[in-house]
Design a protein around this motif. Sequence first.
Motif: not given
Length: 526
Positions: A204, A232-233, A371
């Motif tokens: 990640e 993450k966004d 997510d």
Amino acid sequence: MFNRNRRLRVVAAVASTSLLAGCGLVSSDSEEEEQEIVVGTMSAPTTLDPAAAWDGSWELYRNVFQTLVAFPPGATEPEPDAAESCRFVDTRNKAYECTLREGLTFSDGAKLDADAVKHSVDRIVAINDKRGPAGLLGSLDRVEAKDERTVTFYLNKPDATFPFVLSAPAFSIVSPKGYPADKLREEESVVGSGPYTLEDYKPEGHADLAKNATYKGPAKVGNGAVSIQYFKDSGTMVEALKKEEIDVTFRGLAAEDVVALNGENRKAGIQLVEAAGTEIRYLVFNPKDPWAKNPAVRKAVAQTVDRGAIAHKVYRDTVEPLYSMVPRGLTGHATSYFDRFGKPDENKAAQILSEAGINEPVPLTLWYTTDRYGSATEKEFQELKRQLDGSGLFDVTIKGRPWKTFEPGYRKGEYPVFGRGWFPDFPDADNFIAPFVGENNALSTPYVAKEITDDLLPQSRRESDRGAVAAQFEKAQSIMLEDTRLLPLWQGKQYIAASEEIAGAERALDPSAIMMMWELSRKQSW
């Protein structure tokens, strides 16, 4: 003028060769070749072992492993990758044989031969990980390594789609030394033979790829290294692009960011590449739930949902309403759900429920992953709740979980209704029907549909001409419509945002929308 020295990574061997030749500097061609490109995405791998992944992990696999066949840019049929040639060697599409390229090796120096191919496929079946791709091998009987370079797949039934199956990154060829036959690899590293090697990896966080000096295959690598950064966004990812911290963004771009990038930011040195996509979103109804198992409830939901509103309000028309499990652009696409339910109609939905003896609002809990598919997913489910509650026929609760806990939850049957996305394993209608039916399907919600599994799919798989199977898939979808166990919502388009310095973005997506990093390069300036 392009900044040709940005993120320049010079491989030591190249520099040494230049110095030995009496040159004080690396040549401009070599320099251009060795520049690193940084790619941002919201699709981080869940595992580095192909035997345990039937998900977005494939994006990394495509770049560090080889498959026997693959889809190069613009191809509609799989073409040789690690193989020199492949073909059915019988008249019934039951024996598929490949001859490997000469001299293939893994990144650890081990030989890539027919035994390695057999090992790679056999371990997927033997391990049978619940997250893995064993379900794609339903037609496989056995694998035989005939000699060092020849491997034959014997099928238990005719299956013209088998070459398509082998093209999926799930069937990446792995080293027998590094990947046990009966269990998953424990090390967070990769031993492959693809265009790149995995030099550094943080789950990640990032995956740093270097050009594989021993690679033998059809890919022409246009850069020296790639660093994949996991976000993450979408907003953070796009901001990194604007600040020139990354060069390319893909997978997870929010609709508002796509709209913005297509407008004023085009003037700021950012290009937006749009391509047709086969990604779909849909709802899954759990047959074990007391309400979701009722066909009347499912059909009333189908009669109420306004796909156009979701596409416009939530996704700003960066997606299209979908009325078929098979997306537009593939043989077998239909408009079954529109033909049956037409436009959203609360009165018709109320009648469906009333005829089933349901006269009170139906309580439903809709689950989504927070997510996996981008930040707009929550807004999509808020819009679904607004529509269903607004009809007065439903009392909807929405809940979200990150993928790592969402996936085990739906596999355990915890969710009455849940949202899923599907990025195809291969570009054929078969892959939008077969994974979702049968006792042990990809959704862990058993769906027995014998006419589909025992008749229509076998019929279609006997046909080598994939353009001639529309009737079977249209019939399959009419059966699925009657059951309404799955409810298609929308079909996505593919977007890549990149610095104007980057070339090749328009060629970088294969038909399954997986990025082929080797197609990216930095434009030259003189």
